[in-house]
Design a protein around this motif. Structure first.
Motif, mmCIF file in Angstrom:
data_model
loop_
_atom_site.group_PDB
_atom_site.id
_atom_site.type_symbol
_atom_site.label_atom_id
_atom_site.label_comp_id
_atom_site.label_asym_id
_atom_site.label_seq_id
_atom_site.Cartn_x
_atom_site.Cartn_y
_atom_site.Cartn_z
ATOM 1 N N ILE A 61 -65.126 -66.889 -31.335
ATOM 2 C CA ILE A 61 -64.688 -65.589 -31.854
ATOM 3 C C ILE A 61 -65.831 -64.578 -31.814
ATOM 4 O O ILE A 61 -65.638 -63.413 -31.426
ATOM 5 N N LEU A 62 -67.030 -64.994 -32.212
ATOM 6 C CA LEU A 62 -68.187 -64.110 -32.152
ATOM 7 C C LEU A 62 -68.419 -63.634 -30.723
ATOM 8 O O LEU A 62 -68.680 -62.444 -30.475
ATOM 9 N N TRP A 63 -68.320 -64.539 -29.782
ATOM 10 C CA TRP A 63 -68.500 -64.213 -28.366
ATOM 11 C C TRP A 63 -67.447 -63.209 -27.912
ATOM 12 O O TRP A 63 -67.758 -62.214 -27.252
ATOM 13 N N GLU A 64 -66.193 -63.430 -28.293
ATOM 14 C CA GLU A 64 -65.112 -62.513 -27.929
ATOM 15 C C GLU A 64 -65.355 -61.121 -28.497
ATOM 16 O O GLU A 64 -65.135 -60.109 -27.819
ATOM 17 N N ILE A 65 -65.801 -61.055 -29.750
ATOM 18 C CA ILE A 65 -66.046 -59.755 -30.380
ATOM 19 C C ILE A 65 -67.192 -59.027 -29.689
ATOM 20 O O ILE A 65 -67.120 -57.818 -29.441
ATOM 21 N N ILE A 66 -68.252 -59.737 -29.358
ATOM 22 C CA ILE A 66 -69.375 -59.115 -28.663
ATOM 23 C C ILE A 66 -68.939 -58.575 -27.302
ATOM 24 O O ILE A 66 -69.345 -57.476 -26.891
ATOM 25 N N GLU A 67 -68.080 -59.313 -26.626
ATOM 26 C CA GLU A 67 -67.620 -58.873 -25.304
ATOM 27 C C GLU A 67 -66.641 -57.705 -25.375
ATOM 28 O O GLU A 67 -66.719 -56.756 -24.594
ATOM 29 N N SER A 68 -65.695 -57.783 -26.305
ATOM 30 C CA SER A 68 -64.596 -56.801 -26.328
ATOM 31 C C SER A 68 -64.814 -55.653 -27.294
ATOM 32 O O SER A 68 -64.220 -54.584 -27.127
ATOM 33 N N GLN A 69 -65.648 -55.885 -28.331
ATOM 34 C CA GLN A 69 -65.839 -54.900 -29.401
ATOM 35 C C GLN A 69 -64.524 -54.522 -30.068
ATOM 36 O O GLN A 69 -64.327 -53.392 -30.528
#
Length: 322
Positions: A183-191
């Motif tokens: 989830i952290l990775w997804e948020i960093i990628e997509s904002q």
């Protein structure tokens, strides 16, 4: 400044600020905090430490980050840093170690005193599913992102699982860490925080059909059910349905619920603190996510200025990711 260093600082400082906000009211009940809500950074209270002091959540995260700053994953080196923290008060905000979870304490003792290797010293019984590995997993995610490892590949799952297992070796804790990492990775990628709602299918497919990588994992797939509320409309739940104790599933649920039901870093971490009980860890886990989503500049200036040893945290980010 390199864009990735900015992301690392947002996550690490966002996590530490949440931790520090929660320290003074750790173990306070939700009812108490409903009547006496935390609205700013304060000191003392539950622990005899000044405003801006962070706890084991941030200390153990910095142990991991300092080791990773050497350019590779070396779990023995991470454990050595845990020992420096646990026995010699290094990686602390005030020069004193406090608020150590039982599972972490036992795992570190097993490694140093009983000479049990890092891949076996973590506790693996079902009752050892506290949040003590979830609270320190984000530096490993930042490392994997920096080295362009795919977020839904077996390597990601194994490394995050091994990092959790240094202290918390039950598959439920390992999955919690992997879900947070993903989830952290997804948020960093997509904002975009909405990306969380779209990940359940991907996660289930990963555990169901990754046989090409590792022959499948029926146990992990069966454990995945414990986390279904996160991806099944958790933001629609009432606060009375959200638990904020030290159980790893509850911590992950509460942190994500706070992120999805708020619209700023400040609102997210204050909501997490005021849930009560394990306030520092809930707010730290939520704060790492909120830092990634809203960015470093969204952290209130008074809070990050009050954070003890903030310069050290930021310098370590630069050392690690420059």
């Amino acid at each position: 400044m390199n864009e990735f260093i900015k992301i690392a600082k947002a996550v690490m400082v966002g996590h530490a600020v949440g931790d520090a906000l929660g320290v003074p009211v750790e173990f306070r009940t939700r009812d108490y905090l409903n009547k006496n809500p935390v609205t700013e950074m304060i000191g003392f209270g539950t622990h005899p430490v000044p405003k801006g002091a962070w706890s084991d959540d941030t200390s153990m995260s910095l142990c991991a980050l300092e080791s990773l700053s050497k350019g590779k994953i070396d779990f023995d080196d991470v454990m050595l840093n845990f020992g420096k923290w646990y026995y010699y008060n290094e990686f602390t905000a005030t020069g004193e170690t406090f608020d150590i979870g039982n599972t972490c304490s036992e795992a570190i003792h097993r490694y140093f005193k009983e000479k049990i290797p890092y891949n076996k010293c973590g506790l693996s019984d079902e009752y050892s599913n506290g949040n003590g590995s979830l609270m320190r997993i984000h530096p490993f995610t930042l490392y994997l992102i920096y080295h362009n490892k795919n977020k839904l590949r077996y390597t990601h799952y194994i490394i995050i699982g091994q990092a959790s297992a240094l202290t918390h070796a039950h598959v439920r804790s390992q999955i919690a860490c992997f879900l947070y990492s993903y989830i952290l990775w997804e948020i960093i990628e997509s904002q975009r925080k909405e990306c969380i709602k779209n990940t359940w299918r991907d996660i289930r497919l990963f555990f169901s059909h990754r046989s090409a990588d590792c022959g499948g994992d029926a146990r992990a797939l069966s454990e995945l059910g414990y986390f279904s509320r996160i991806f099944d409309g958790i933001d629609k739940l009432n606060v009375t349905e959200i638990m904020s104790d030290g159980y790893v599933v509850h911590t992950l649920e509460a942190a994500i619920w706070c992120l999805l039901t708020t619209d700023s870093y400040e609102e997210c971490v204050l909501k997490a603190v005021n849930l009560g009980d394990d306030t520092d860890t809930t707010a730290a886990v939520a704060g790492g996510l909120a830092g990634a989503l809203y960015g470093y500049d969204a952290i209130p200036e008074e809070w990050h200025n009050s954070l003890l040893r903030r310069d050290y945290i930021e310098e370590l980010c630069e050392k690690a990711f420059k």
